[in-house]
Write an enzyme that holds these catalytic residues in place. Sequence first.
Site, short mmCIF file in Angstrom:
data_model
loop_
_atom_site.label_atom_id
_atom_site.label_comp_id
_atom_site.label_asym_id
_atom_site.label_seq_id
_atom_site.Cartn_x
_atom_site.Cartn_y
_atom_site.Cartn_z
N GLU A 173 0.82 -1.22 0.00
CA GLU A 173 0.00 0.00 0.00
C GLU A 173 0.85 1.27 0.00
O GLU A 173 0.65 2.17 0.83
CB GLU A 173 -0.97 -0.01 1.20
CG GLU A 173 -1.98 -1.13 1.12
CD GLU A 173 -3.11 -1.05 2.14
OE1 GLU A 173 -3.03 -0.23 3.08
OE2 GLU A 173 -4.09 -1.82 2.00
N GLU A 292 -5.45 -8.40 -0.41
CA GLU A 292 -6.17 -8.10 0.84
C GLU A 292 -7.62 -7.87 0.47
O GLU A 292 -7.93 -6.93 -0.27
CB GLU A 292 -5.61 -6.85 1.55
CG GLU A 292 -4.32 -7.10 2.28
CD GLU A 292 -3.88 -5.90 3.13
OE1 GLU A 292 -4.73 -5.21 3.70
OE2 GLU A 292 -2.65 -5.68 3.19
O1 AHR Z 1 -5.24 -5.89 7.10
C1 AHR Z 1 -5.09 -4.75 7.90
C2 AHR Z 1 -4.36 -3.62 7.18
O2 AHR Z 1 -5.17 -3.14 6.14
C3 AHR Z 1 -3.07 -3.96 6.50
O3 AHR Z 1 -1.98 -3.91 7.35
C4 AHR Z 1 -2.95 -2.90 5.46
O4 AHR Z 1 -2.21 -3.33 4.34
C5 AHR Z 1 -4.39 -2.55 5.12
O5 AHR Z 1 -4.61 -1.20 5.11
#
Ligand code: AHR
Length: 503
Positions: A173, A292
């Site tokens: 990110e 994610e």
């Molecule tokens: O999964 C929780 C967080 O969400 C992670 O660390 C990050 O990559 C995202 O913003």
Amino acid sequence: MLTSRVTIHPAFTIAPVPPRLFGSFVEHMGRCVYGGIYEPGHAEADIDGIRLDVVKLVRELGVSVVRYPGGNFVSGYQWEDGVGPNDQRPTRLDLAWRSRETNQFGLNEFMAWTRLAGVEPMMAVNLGTRGIADACNLLEYTNHPAGSYYSDLRASHGVAEPHNIKLWCLGNEMDGPWQLGHKTAEEYGRLAAETARAMRQVDPTIELVACGSSNDRMPTFGSWEATVLDHTYDDVDYLSLHAYYMQGDGDLGTYLASGFAMDTFIEGVVATADYVRAKRRSTKQMKLSFDEWNLWDESRFVGQQNLEWAQAPRLIEETYTAQDAVVFASLLMSLLRHADRVTIACLAQLVNVIAPIRTEPGSNGWRQSIFYPFALTARHARGNVLATHQDAPTYATDFGDVPLTDVVASHEPGTGEVVVFAVSRSQDEPIALDIDLRSFGELRIVEHLRMGGTALLDVNTEDRPDQVVPLQGGDAVLRDRHLQATLPPVSWSLFRLTPTPTI
Ligand code: AHR
């Protein structure tokens, strides 16, 4: 009754079901590692502190690949802190989650855990506070056979054979202002490309993932992908997507349409990647890694700046309802529908932190409601994902007009098994589903499972771990080679059909 009509055909395939679509994510965050997968002294832990009851649940979940060690955590992580003799490992400040990181669990412990859990590792390198040299050193430590500083260091830590980790994320990110070492698309694109080239010099067999946007609401969404790919197109294999959905203060109808929003997100990234491909006249098609995804009401998070430098604090331990399981299932259906481009996906996260598996110190782990659609889809989506043609009534949401039902199917040509996943987003009336299966020959229904429909706000807890489980049966019938069933309001159904044996 409102009716949705769907047609599927075994020849109209999207892509084979990608095994890596059923991935998950273990971050050094909250109680995912400490008190989650690792709890020395627990009755079910092995001599290295790995909780075998959790390993058993991970295997039952059907997870194929696990991303590690973060997440935001990786952007400040020094991997060397987590290898070598445990009594010499430093406790550090984890700036991402304002926690104390003891480093008692690190790379080699994670790799031992992946072998027990039967999953492929997906490692992320720190491109926040670190850069090319550290990424190459880490890769040398994990993948180089022997005879160099870092491979010999690994051997001195008791791991003679290289880990041979194939999948690597180039940071996490990096478009997010919250990220340590946050960068512009130009800065990140250049660094990612140079890191990719250097890492491939250490090991040319690796697969690399460049960071896409943190979500499609980021102000730079679209332009970030285009710029990053301008720099990295020839050097990486995947571009990442991240997304978390939740009802929050919004309306239920829009929440139920989260899978539709995910479709739109994926299709936007596909379009951007193909735009860069067209500009470059490239023959290479960029694959996507949705590394994610889950349901998470981020607005309820107290904020990193309000945390207390604790070790493994309870962070974002969401409890999921039956209704959440329905929305969750529809996200999995969106991923399957895009199996031609999305070939890796990681449910974030695996244990305790926005997770399908929950644990408490000293007691048994339990399955959250979202555990079941994941496990069932991972187990039964086999062979090819099929294109579906759907004619369904629609309703108005914040994402525009959205079909009241969603259907995805898989077909295993070897066994002839057809599996249909169907969601109803209708809130108050059942919907008649009619699926034309005439092209498959004679089939019979071998299983019909469903979740949702009633008791939508029920949850599983340590004391009542089986409140929300899939229910067997329904009114599904085959009539003139059409599968016909009533979909209850706010529900997810799975139908398995196999060819009728010929005498
Ligand atoms: O999964 C929780 C967080 O969400 C992670 O660390 C990050 O990559 C995202 O913003």
